[in-house]
Design an enzyme around this catalytic site. Structure first.
Site, PDB file in Angstrom:
ATOM      1  N   ASN A   1       8.191  -5.459  -0.800  1.00  0.00           N
ATOM      2  CA  ASN A   1       8.024  -4.283   0.055  1.00  0.00           C
ATOM      3  C   ASN A   1       6.533  -4.221   0.359  1.00  0.00           C
ATOM      4  O   ASN A   1       5.738  -3.743  -0.453  1.00  0.00           O
ATOM      5  CB  ASN A   1       8.490  -3.006  -0.633  1.00  0.00           C
ATOM      6  CG  ASN A   1       8.408  -1.807   0.317  1.00  0.00           C
ATOM      7  OD1 ASN A   1       7.839  -1.907   1.413  1.00  0.00           O
ATOM      8  ND2 ASN A   1       8.964  -0.675  -0.101  1.00  0.00           N
TER       9      ASN A   1
ATOM     10  N   ARG B   1      12.726   4.766  12.637  1.00  0.00           N
ATOM     11  CA  ARG B   1      11.485   5.546  12.579  1.00  0.00           C
ATOM     12  C   ARG B   1      10.587   5.221  13.783  1.00  0.00           C
ATOM     13  O   ARG B   1      11.091   4.800  14.818  1.00  0.00           O
ATOM     14  CB  ARG B   1      10.799   5.281  11.222  1.00  0.00           C
ATOM     15  CG  ARG B   1      11.717   5.678  10.044  1.00  0.00           C
ATOM     16  CD  ARG B   1      11.065   5.416   8.713  1.00  0.00           C
ATOM     17  NE  ARG B   1       9.835   6.191   8.563  1.00  0.00           N
ATOM     18  CZ  ARG B   1       8.911   5.959   7.627  1.00  0.00           C
ATOM     19  NH1 ARG B   1       9.105   4.979   6.749  1.00  0.00           N
ATOM     20  NH2 ARG B   1       7.837   6.697   7.557  1.00  0.00           N
TER      21      ARG B   1
ATOM     22  N   PRO C   1       0.792  -1.226   0.000  1.00  0.00           N
ATOM     23  CA  PRO C   1       0.000   0.000   0.000  1.00  0.00           C
ATOM     24  C   PRO C   1       0.826   1.279   0.000  1.00  0.00           C
ATOM     25  O   PRO C   1       1.867   1.365   0.642  1.00  0.00           O
ATOM     26  CB  PRO C   1      -0.820  -0.105   1.297  1.00  0.00           C
ATOM     27  CG  PRO C   1      -0.074  -1.070   2.147  1.00  0.00           C
ATOM     28  CD  PRO C   1       0.572  -2.035   1.204  1.00  0.00           C
ATOM     29  N   ASN C   2       0.305   2.222  -0.766  1.00  0.00           N
ATOM     30  CA  ASN C   2       0.831   3.590  -0.883  1.00  0.00           C
ATOM     31  C   ASN C   2       2.108   3.689  -1.712  1.00  0.00           C
ATOM     32  O   ASN C   2       2.581   4.786  -1.979  1.00  0.00           O
ATOM     33  CB  ASN C   2       1.040   4.232   0.505  1.00  0.00           C
ATOM     34  CG  ASN C   2      -0.257   4.298   1.281  1.00  0.00           C
ATOM     35  OD1 ASN C   2      -1.232   4.872   0.795  1.00  0.00           O
ATOM     36  ND2 ASN C   2      -0.311   3.696   2.453  1.00  0.00           N
TER      37      ASN C   2
ATOM     38  N   ARG D   1       4.894  11.008  -2.532  1.00  0.00           N
ATOM     39  CA  ARG D   1       4.605  10.683  -1.130  1.00  0.00           C
ATOM     40  C   ARG D   1       5.849  10.921  -0.261  1.00  0.00           C
ATOM     41  O   ARG D   1       6.868  10.253  -0.432  1.00  0.00           O
ATOM     42  CB  ARG D   1       4.234   9.202  -1.082  1.00  0.00           C
ATOM     43  CG  ARG D   1       4.112   8.624   0.279  1.00  0.00           C
ATOM     44  CD  ARG D   1       4.154   7.105   0.230  1.00  0.00           C
ATOM     45  NE  ARG D   1       3.896   6.592   1.541  1.00  0.00           N
ATOM     46  CZ  ARG D   1       4.240   5.395   1.956  1.00  0.00           C
ATOM     47  NH1 ARG D   1       4.853   4.557   1.131  1.00  0.00           N
ATOM     48  NH2 ARG D   1       3.973   5.011   3.167  1.00  0.00           N
TER      49      ARG D   1
ATOM     50  N   ARG E   1       6.941   0.794  13.629  1.00  0.00           N
ATOM     51  CA  ARG E   1       7.570   0.230  12.418  1.00  0.00           C
ATOM     52  C   ARG E   1       8.708  -0.734  12.757  1.00  0.00           C
ATOM     53  O   ARG E   1       9.311  -1.323  11.858  1.00  0.00           O
ATOM     54  CB  ARG E   1       8.110   1.359  11.520  1.00  0.00           C
ATOM     55  CG  ARG E   1       7.034   2.253  10.950  1.00  0.00           C
ATOM     56  CD  ARG E   1       7.613   3.277   9.974  1.00  0.00           C
ATOM     57  NE  ARG E   1       6.730   4.417   9.874  1.00  0.00           N
ATOM     58  CZ  ARG E   1       5.673   4.498   9.070  1.00  0.00           C
ATOM     59  NH1 ARG E   1       5.391   3.508   8.251  1.00  0.00           N
ATOM     60  NH2 ARG E   1       4.919   5.579   9.059  1.00  0.00           N
TER      61      ARG E   1
ATOM     62  N   ALA F   1       3.051  -0.721   4.818  1.00  0.00           N
ATOM     63  CA  ALA F   1       2.613  -0.798   6.211  1.00  0.00           C
ATOM     64  C   ALA F   1       2.129  -2.195   6.605  1.00  0.00           C
ATOM     65  O   ALA F   1       2.123  -2.530   7.796  1.00  0.00           O
ATOM     66  CB  ALA F   1       1.520   0.230   6.469  1.00  0.00           C
TER      67      ALA F   1
ATOM     68  N   GLU G   1      12.759  -9.180   2.025  1.00  0.00           N
ATOM     69  CA  GLU G   1      12.027  -7.993   2.493  1.00  0.00           C
ATOM     70  C   GLU G   1      12.815  -6.750   2.078  1.00  0.00           C
ATOM     71  O   GLU G   1      14.027  -6.675   2.299  1.00  0.00           O
ATOM     72  CB  GLU G   1      11.908  -8.064   4.022  1.00  0.00           C
ATOM     73  CG  GLU G   1      11.205  -6.882   4.641  1.00  0.00           C
ATOM     74  CD  GLU G   1      11.241  -6.929   6.174  1.00  0.00           C
ATOM     75  OE1 GLU G   1      12.097  -7.634   6.752  1.00  0.00           O
ATOM     76  OE2 GLU G   1      10.403  -6.249   6.783  1.00  0.00           O
TER      77      GLU G   1
ATOM     78  N   HIS H   1       4.123  -4.409   9.006  1.00  0.00           N
ATOM     79  CA  HIS H   1       4.061  -4.281  10.466  1.00  0.00           C
ATOM     80  C   HIS H   1       2.755  -4.816  11.053  1.00  0.00           C
ATOM     81  O   HIS H   1       2.589  -4.786  12.268  1.00  0.00           O
ATOM     82  CB  HIS H   1       4.217  -2.803  10.847  1.00  0.00           C
ATOM     83  CG  HIS H   1       5.293  -2.102  10.072  1.00  0.00           C
ATOM     84  ND1 HIS H   1       6.619  -2.467  10.162  1.00  0.00           N
ATOM     85  CD2 HIS H   1       5.246  -1.096   9.156  1.00  0.00           C
ATOM     86  CE1 HIS H   1       7.338  -1.693   9.352  1.00  0.00           C
ATOM     87  NE2 HIS H   1       6.524  -0.860   8.729  1.00  0.00           N
TER      88      HIS H   1
ATOM     89  N   HIS I   1      12.816  -2.369   1.953  1.00  0.00           N
ATOM     90  CA  HIS I   1      12.248  -1.068   2.315  1.00  0.00           C
ATOM     91  C   HIS I   1      13.139   0.051   1.800  1.00  0.00           C
ATOM     92  O   HIS I   1      14.372  -0.065   1.834  1.00  0.00           O
ATOM     93  CB  HIS I   1      12.109  -0.912   3.831  1.00  0.00           C
ATOM     94  CG  HIS I   1      11.207  -1.933   4.432  1.00  0.00           C
ATOM     95  ND1 HIS I   1       9.856  -1.956   4.184  1.00  0.00           N
ATOM     96  CD2 HIS I   1      11.464  -2.990   5.228  1.00  0.00           C
ATOM     97  CE1 HIS I   1       9.318  -2.986   4.825  1.00  0.00           C
ATOM     98  NE2 HIS I   1      10.273  -3.627   5.459  1.00  0.00           N
ATOM     99  N   LEU I   2      12.497   1.121   1.371  1.00  0.00           N
ATOM    100  CA  LEU I   2      13.244   2.317   0.964  1.00  0.00           C
ATOM    101  C   LEU I   2      13.881   2.979   2.180  1.00  0.00           C
ATOM    102  O   LEU I   2      15.052   3.335   2.183  1.00  0.00           O
ATOM    103  CB  LEU I   2      12.294   3.297   0.263  1.00  0.00           C
ATOM    104  CG  LEU I   2      11.706   2.785  -1.053  1.00  0.00           C
ATOM    105  CD1 LEU I   2      10.239   3.143  -1.167  1.00  0.00           C
ATOM    106  CD2 LEU I   2      12.481   3.306  -2.223  1.00  0.00           C
TER     107      LEU I   2
ATOM    108  N   TYR J   1      10.892   8.798   1.337  1.00  0.00           N
ATOM    109  CA  TYR J   1      10.845   7.726   0.333  1.00  0.00           C
ATOM    110  C   TYR J   1      11.538   8.077  -0.986  1.00  0.00           C
ATOM    111  O   TYR J   1      11.616   7.222  -1.876  1.00  0.00           O
ATOM    112  CB  TYR J   1       9.383   7.334   0.071  1.00  0.00           C
ATOM    113  CG  TYR J   1       8.703   6.775   1.311  1.00  0.00           C
ATOM    114  CD1 TYR J   1       9.064   5.534   1.821  1.00  0.00           C
ATOM    115  CD2 TYR J   1       7.728   7.504   1.987  1.00  0.00           C
ATOM    116  CE1 TYR J   1       8.458   5.028   2.957  1.00  0.00           C
ATOM    117  CE2 TYR J   1       7.113   7.007   3.122  1.00  0.00           C
ATOM    118  CZ  TYR J   1       7.484   5.758   3.615  1.00  0.00           C
ATOM    119  OH  TYR J   1       6.896   5.259   4.748  1.00  0.00           O
TER     120      TYR J   1
HETATM  121  C1  DHK Z   1       7.127   1.653   3.156  1.00  0.00           C
HETATM  122  C2  DHK Z   1       5.995   1.963   3.815  1.00  0.00           C
HETATM  123  O1  DHK Z   1       4.890   2.281   3.166  1.00  0.00           O
HETATM  124  C3  DHK Z   1       5.953   1.997   5.289  1.00  0.00           C
HETATM  125  O2  DHK Z   1       4.686   1.681   5.793  1.00  0.00           O
HETATM  126  C4  DHK Z   1       7.007   1.125   5.913  1.00  0.00           C
HETATM  127  C5  DHK Z   1       8.338   1.152   3.829  1.00  0.00           C
HETATM  128  C6  DHK Z   1       8.355   1.406   5.309  1.00  0.00           C
HETATM  129  C7  DHK Z   1       9.591   1.572   3.087  1.00  0.00           C
HETATM  130  O3  DHK Z   1      10.463   2.235   3.658  1.00  0.00           O
HETATM  131  O4  DHK Z   1       9.723   1.227   1.917  1.00  0.00           O
HETATM  132  O5  DHK Z   1       7.032   1.354   7.303  1.00  0.00           O
END
Ligand code: DHK
Length: 145
Positions: A77, A110, A12-13, A20, A114, A80, A101, A83, A103-104, A25
């Site tokens: 990735n 953080r 998501p997102n 964003r 998280r 959220a 796994e 978590h 993550h950016l 990110y």
């Molecule tokens: C991306 C997200 O959307 C967050 O919810 C994670 C992760 C971290 C990232 O750093 O790629 O906590």
């Protein structure tokens, strides 16, 4: 399927990358990252299949699909859902393809919420904190598995 087909699944997102919270990110879009991955994959003799969904069940289905289609590895990735999602933990445990796994950002630097990663409890390994380069580093790791 080619011998090293690698699924790259995004939660998501992540479709909002580039707009964003760029301070966290980065300014590259998911499409930009996909193009970088495709190019690096060619050099590594792999192919990549990039997907994104804001829906947890899609990610579960795609993990199963990766297994059924004989994927060499999965970069995940989960945003959220990392978590929160025991369904993703179970899906990773339900397949034999290794999941890395990604993550950016570095979630451990953080908010406290998280710091817990359900995905990380079943992943082969985790690469986090290097921005878009996290994906490229994870691809290199996946190619050598
Ligand atoms: C991306 C997200 O959307 C967050 O919810 C994670 C992760 C971290 C990232 O750093 O790629 O906590």
């Amino acid at each position: 399927m080619t011998s090293k087909h690698i699924y790259v699944l995004n939660g998501p997102n992540l479709n909002r990358l580039g707009k964003r919270e760029p301070g966290i990110y980065g300014s590259q879009t998911l499409e930009d990252i996909g193009a970088l991955l495709t190019k690096r994959a060619q050099a590594l003799g792999c192919t990549v299949e990039m997907r994104q969904s804001n829906h947890e069940g899609h990610l579960v289905d795609w993990l199963h699909e990766a297994e059924d289609k004989g994927a060499h590895a999965v970069l995940l990735n989960a945003g959220a859902f990392t978590h929160t999602s025991i369904a993703l933990l179970d899906a990773i445990r339900a397949i034999t393809a290794p999941v890395i796994e990604v993550h950016l950002s570095n979630p451990h630097t953080r908010e406290h919420f998280r710091h817990q990663s359900w995905v990380g409890q079943a992943a082969k390994g985790t690469i986090a904190g290097f921005g878009a380069n996290s994906y490229l580093l994870a691809l290199e790791a996946a190619a050598t598995l």
